[in-house]
Design a protein around this motif. Structure first.
Motif, PDB file in Angstrom:
ATOM      1  N   PRO A 114       7.609   5.969   1.690  1.00  0.00           N
ATOM      2  CA  PRO A 114       7.357   7.319   2.198  1.00  0.00           C
ATOM      3  C   PRO A 114       6.237   8.007   1.431  1.00  0.00           C
ATOM      4  O   PRO A 114       6.188   7.957   0.199  1.00  0.00           O
ATOM      5  CB  PRO A 114       8.698   8.032   1.977  1.00  0.00           C
ATOM      6  CG  PRO A 114       9.709   6.942   1.985  1.00  0.00           C
ATOM      7  CD  PRO A 114       9.030   5.758   1.363  1.00  0.00           C
ATOM      8  N   ILE A 115       5.330   8.641   2.168  1.00  0.00           N
ATOM      9  CA  ILE A 115       4.238   9.398   1.545  1.00  0.00           C
ATOM     10  C   ILE A 115       4.826  10.651   0.915  1.00  0.00           C
ATOM     11  O   ILE A 115       5.612  11.357   1.542  1.00  0.00           O
ATOM     12  CB  ILE A 115       3.161   9.740   2.581  1.00  0.00           C
ATOM     13  CG1 ILE A 115       2.511   8.434   3.082  1.00  0.00           C
ATOM     14  CG2 ILE A 115       2.096  10.663   1.993  1.00  0.00           C
ATOM     15  CD1 ILE A 115       1.611   8.611   4.271  1.00  0.00           C
ATOM     16  N   MET A 116       4.453  10.921  -0.334  1.00  0.00           N
ATOM     17  CA  MET A 116       5.010  12.056  -1.060  1.00  0.00           C
ATOM     18  C   MET A 116       3.952  13.133  -1.272  1.00  0.00           C
ATOM     19  O   MET A 116       2.759  12.808  -1.413  1.00  0.00           O
ATOM     20  CB  MET A 116       5.535  11.610  -2.437  1.00  0.00           C
ATOM     21  CG  MET A 116       6.695  10.641  -2.389  1.00  0.00           C
ATOM     22  SD  MET A 116       7.209  10.118  -4.041  1.00  0.00           S
ATOM     23  CE  MET A 116       7.877  11.644  -4.676  1.00  0.00           C
ATOM     24  N   PRO A 117       4.343  14.416  -1.320  1.00  0.00           N
ATOM     25  CA  PRO A 117       3.396  15.447  -1.752  1.00  0.00           C
ATOM     26  C   PRO A 117       2.934  15.137  -3.177  1.00  0.00           C
ATOM     27  O   PRO A 117       3.751  14.729  -4.011  1.00  0.00           O
ATOM     28  CB  PRO A 117       4.223  16.735  -1.707  1.00  0.00           C
ATOM     29  CG  PRO A 117       5.400  16.433  -0.836  1.00  0.00           C
ATOM     30  CD  PRO A 117       5.669  14.967  -1.006  1.00  0.00           C
ATOM     31  N   VAL A 145       3.915  13.506  -9.070  1.00  0.00           N
ATOM     32  CA  VAL A 145       3.672  13.718 -10.506  1.00  0.00           C
ATOM     33  C   VAL A 145       4.989  14.010 -11.222  1.00  0.00           C
ATOM     34  O   VAL A 145       5.284  13.474 -12.287  1.00  0.00           O
ATOM     35  CB  VAL A 145       2.657  14.862 -10.732  1.00  0.00           C
ATOM     36  CG1 VAL A 145       2.517  15.177 -12.214  1.00  0.00           C
ATOM     37  CG2 VAL A 145       1.294  14.498 -10.145  1.00  0.00           C
ATOM     38  N   GLY A 146       5.794  14.877 -10.604  1.00  0.00           N
ATOM     39  CA  GLY A 146       7.102  15.189 -11.190  1.00  0.00           C
ATOM     40  C   GLY A 146       7.986  13.964 -11.260  1.00  0.00           C
ATOM     41  O   GLY A 146       8.737  13.778 -12.219  1.00  0.00           O
ATOM     42  N   TYR A 148       0.857  -1.190   0.000  1.00  0.00           N
ATOM     43  CA  TYR A 148       0.000   0.000   0.000  1.00  0.00           C
ATOM     44  C   TYR A 148       0.892   1.238   0.000  1.00  0.00           C
ATOM     45  O   TYR A 148       1.837   1.342   0.793  1.00  0.00           O
ATOM     46  CB  TYR A 148      -0.915   0.026   1.230  1.00  0.00           C
ATOM     47  CG  TYR A 148      -1.586   1.375   1.427  1.00  0.00           C
ATOM     48  CD1 TYR A 148      -2.506   1.850   0.504  1.00  0.00           C
ATOM     49  CD2 TYR A 148      -1.250   2.196   2.501  1.00  0.00           C
ATOM     50  CE1 TYR A 148      -3.097   3.099   0.650  1.00  0.00           C
ATOM     51  CE2 TYR A 148      -1.835   3.439   2.666  1.00  0.00           C
ATOM     52  CZ  TYR A 148      -2.755   3.895   1.730  1.00  0.00           C
ATOM     53  OH  TYR A 148      -3.319   5.133   1.864  1.00  0.00           O
ATOM     54  N   ILE A 149       0.604   2.179  -0.905  1.00  0.00           N
ATOM     55  CA  ILE A 149       1.378   3.423  -1.031  1.00  0.00           C
ATOM     56  C   ILE A 149       0.408   4.604  -1.154  1.00  0.00           C
ATOM     57  O   ILE A 149      -0.761   4.422  -1.507  1.00  0.00           O
ATOM     58  CB  ILE A 149       2.313   3.393  -2.266  1.00  0.00           C
ATOM     59  CG1 ILE A 149       1.519   3.026  -3.522  1.00  0.00           C
ATOM     60  CG2 ILE A 149       3.470   2.422  -2.043  1.00  0.00           C
ATOM     61  CD1 ILE A 149       2.344   2.989  -4.791  1.00  0.00           C
ATOM     62  N   SER A 150       0.910   5.811  -0.854  1.00  0.00           N
ATOM     63  CA  SER A 150       0.017   6.972  -0.893  1.00  0.00           C
ATOM     64  C   SER A 150       0.775   8.263  -1.147  1.00  0.00           C
ATOM     65  O   SER A 150       1.977   8.375  -0.859  1.00  0.00           O
ATOM     66  CB  SER A 150      -0.743   7.096   0.428  1.00  0.00           C
ATOM     67  OG  SER A 150      -1.729   8.122   0.349  1.00  0.00           O
ATOM     68  N   THR A 151       0.058   9.210  -1.714  1.00  0.00           N
ATOM     69  CA  THR A 151       0.517  10.601  -1.809  1.00  0.00           C
ATOM     70  C   THR A 151      -0.518  11.477  -1.123  1.00  0.00           C
ATOM     71  O   THR A 151      -1.621  11.024  -0.822  1.00  0.00           O
ATOM     72  CB  THR A 151       0.663  11.057  -3.277  1.00  0.00           C
ATOM     73  OG1 THR A 151      -0.630  11.010  -3.903  1.00  0.00           O
ATOM     74  CG2 THR A 151       1.619  10.167  -4.047  1.00  0.00           C
ATOM     75  N   SER A 152      -0.162  12.744  -0.881  1.00  0.00           N
ATOM     76  CA  SER A 152      -1.112  13.620  -0.185  1.00  0.00           C
ATOM     77  C   SER A 152      -0.907  15.084  -0.542  1.00  0.00           C
ATOM     78  O   SER A 152       0.222  15.556  -0.649  1.00  0.00           O
ATOM     79  CB  SER A 152      -0.968  13.467   1.327  1.00  0.00           C
ATOM     80  OG  SER A 152      -1.812  14.387   1.993  1.00  0.00           O
ATOM     81  N   GLY A 154       3.761   7.927  -9.495  1.00  0.00           N
ATOM     82  CA  GLY A 154       5.000   8.583  -9.100  1.00  0.00           C
ATOM     83  C   GLY A 154       5.591   7.986  -7.840  1.00  0.00           C
ATOM     84  O   GLY A 154       6.799   7.752  -7.749  1.00  0.00           O
ATOM     85  N   VAL A 155       4.739   7.701  -6.863  1.00  0.00           N
ATOM     86  CA  VAL A 155       5.246   7.080  -5.625  1.00  0.00           C
ATOM     87  C   VAL A 155       5.523   5.593  -5.845  1.00  0.00           C
ATOM     88  O   VAL A 155       6.463   5.028  -5.275  1.00  0.00           O
ATOM     89  CB  VAL A 155       4.277   7.341  -4.442  1.00  0.00           C
ATOM     90  CG1 VAL A 155       2.998   6.558  -4.579  1.00  0.00           C
ATOM     91  CG2 VAL A 155       4.949   7.021  -3.119  1.00  0.00           C
TER      92      VAL A 155
END
Length: 613
Positions: free
Chosen positions: A268-271, A276-277, A97-101, A471-472
């Motif tokens: 690690p959760i990424m902005p 996207v970058g 499980y992965i996430s961005t925020s 991206g993540v």
């Protein structure tokens, strides 16, 4: 199985991937599964983000979105305790499980540097590249008095501050003075009463001890390598990495419910913008191409680019399609917007449309006139955001790139931009006005009109805004991210082929010869013309162009070029309107040409669109 063990899981054993993006209003979840040896995105769900009251726990929205995905997939993903089930067994659970925020306003930063054009600019590039919104830039030469700068720092309440200044071994005085300006301001963070404000020092390394002395225990000070070690070089990676680490450890740890979310995640959760970058950089690197991506929202427009391996991101905070639509109209001016409108429209009615969109930002056009006008505004928002991006993405980007001191202080930096439309291979659009246009031809036309690609450029759009998820994922399993990006994320619209050269009325621009499975065409293009040829999604065609003198497809003025164009949902676009794109000053001629573009591109096929003005 615990999170640490999951992170060590063999990528070949990862068959079911769950990813979420916690946005400011909506949490989006996707399921990626390994099917016949390939990774594919299979199901998607969404739910309102719950970082605010009454829930004040981001994981509530995550569980709701994931539950919807599970119901659609026939797979149980959440257990009786409201936790994500891992590892996958049969039709239960997922492997990772992965996430961005970007919930709670995303990552909001202030940067400080000695000289606006140098250390402050480098610090800002590092912050933007990490996915931050830069709230303000404090520098010695920003014309504000010290008490005004201190008041500004107190007002903003950023998530963290990046401080830079001076080359290694150079003058220490000015960067220490900046530290002594920030320290008494006692900047307060947005979250957590006992939370210490993170400050990253990325300036002259010899001033490190003096900077540390300036701050007391009220801040969390982290020192990394100088973003500008010598005048001609930038070293942004250490500062970006520190921003990501502090975002996870300090900012998100104090946001409602994020501690639990962090414990769930296997990376690690990424902005969201940083993720996207990241996928754009990964694609550009793996395919050896130059790529440009844009995400146009209601309040802001983000532009991402990778040229010759150098990544840049800009945030145009005043250019958007709902909350910021009046700023677009003010910056672009109404005549510039109306040059894309081929219908009769009352100026007063247009002003009312703008105000109504600001009052009711979630509304969508209900009439053809409303759609034409909104897409005209979108073209100008994208064009202005791209101009800002090109001005920001100047030649001093990586340690291998240099420019002279004289260039650094030059007022006109546009000629030094590393963004070159002739070198652009892939243009990707996302955001409601692009992704959800009623007709994909409209999406392609908005992108071509706004960005003015030159030579040969492949056009694509993000299907359901899954670039943050990928991206993540690229950090954990790059092969899976690339496969899903290519097969499920991007919808290829087709290819645009256009020469650089000025519009000259009535003059032949170039001759063309197209050969492919379903195409065998020859002809010539007169200045001001556009032509659309059907070229299917899995088709390609060889296009030979012979420009007249003064027109350049990349080999030089008047030089013949041969391209291998890929098809898509729109097809092959030949554009002879000139670069930079100019429209006839005479209104009658302009309307005739504009109408011909609209009809050739089949933008609004439901009715006859001859202008009646």
């Amino acid at each position: 199985m615990n999170s640490t063990a999951e992170k060590k899981l063999d990528p070949d054993q990862i068959n079911v991937i769950l990813a979420t993006d916690c946005g400011s209003t909506t949490t989006k979840a996707i399921l990626i599964e390994k099917k016949n040896g390939e990774y594919r995105q299979t199901f998607r769900g969404e739910a309102p983000t719950t970082v605010e009251e009454p829930a004040a726990d981001v994981t509530v929205g995550v569980v709701n979105a994931v539950t919807e995905v599970g119901e659609l997939a026939g797979r149980k993903l959440i257990d009786e305790n409201g936790e994500i089930i891992r590892p996958a067994q049969g039709d239960t659970g997922c492997d990772i499980y992965i996430s961005t925020s970007s919930a709670g306003g995303g990552l909001q930063m202030m940067v400080a540097g000695v000289v606006r054009e140098m250390s402050a600019a480098s610090a800002k590039r590092a912050a933007l590249g990490a996915g931050a919104i830069v709230m303000d830039t404090i520098c010695s030469n920003d014309k504000r008095l010290p008490h005004e700068q201190i008041q500004r720092i107190r007002e903003l309440r950023p998530d963290m501050i990046l401080l830079a200044g001076g080359t290694d071994g150079g003058t220490q005085k000015h960067v220490v003075e900046l530290a002594e300006l920030i320290a008494p301001a006692k900047p307060q963070p947005r979250f957590g009463g006992t939370y210490k404000m993170p400050i990253i020092y990325a300036g002259n390394q010899e001033a490190k001890e003096l900077v540390e002395e300036a701050f007391d225990e009220d801040v969390k000070l982290t020192t990394v390598a100088n973003v500008r070690p010598v005048l001609e070089q930038e070293n942004l990676a250490p500062a970006r990495d520190a921003i990501h680490d502090l975002f996870l450890e300090h900012v998100m740890a104090h946001a409602p419910g994020y501690n639990k979310l962090i414990s769930w995640a296997d990376a690690p959760i990424m902005p969201t913008p940083g993720a996207v970058g990241n996928i754009l950089q990964t694609i550009a690197e793996r395919q050896g191409i130059n790529a440009l991506g844009v995400d146009i929202g209601g309040a802001t427009t983000d532009v991402f680019s990778v040229f010759d391996g150098t990544f840049n991101r800009t945030v145009s905070a005043n250019l958007g399609m709902s909350y910021s639509i009046s700023n677009v109209c003010a910056s672009a001016t109404l005549p510039m917007i109306l040059r894309w409108v081929h219908l009769e429209m009352d100026p007063r009615e247009l002003q009312n449309r703008i105000k109504n969109k600001m009052i009711r930002p979630t509304t969508i056009p209900q009439t053809k006139e409303g759609l034409v006008f909104e897409q005209a505004v979108a073209r100008e928002a994208l064009r202005l955001a791209y101009i800002q991006h090109k001005e920001f993405a100047t030649t001093l980007k990586g340690v291998q790139q240099q420019r002279t001191v004289g260039d650094t202080f030059s007022q006109n930096t546009s000629g030094q931009s590393i963004v070159d439309n002739m070198k652009l291979n892939l243009l990707v659009g996302s955001g409601g006005v692009l992704s959800h246009a009623p007709n994909m031809n409209q999406t392609a036309a908005m992108m071509v009109d706004a960005f003015e690609p030159e030579g040969m450029t492949v056009l694509a759009k993000d299907s359901i805004f899954m670039m943050p998820h990928l991206g993540v994922l690229a950090q954990v399993h790059s092969r899976a991210a690339l496969q899903v990006f290519e097969r499920d994320c991007l919808i290829y619209l087709g290819t645009c082929i256009a020469p650089r050269g000025f519009y000259r009325s009535g003059r032949t621009c170039f001759q063309y010869q197209i050969s492919g499975n379903s195409l065998n065409e020859t002809g010539e293009m007169v200045c001001g013309e556009m032509k659309l040829f059907p070229l299917g999604y899995d088709e390609s065609a060889t296009v030979i162009v012979e420009p007249r003198r003064g027109y350049d497809f990349g080999a030089g003025s008047g030089k013949r070029m041969e391209f291998e164009a890929r098809g898509g949902t729109v097809g092959l676009i030949l554009d002879a309107r000139g670069r930079p794109l100019m429209v006839p000053a005479d209104e009658q001629n302009h309307l005739a040409e504009l109408t011909s573009w609209v009809e050739e591109m089949k933008l609004y096929p439901d009715t006859h669109l001859m202008a009646q003005r």
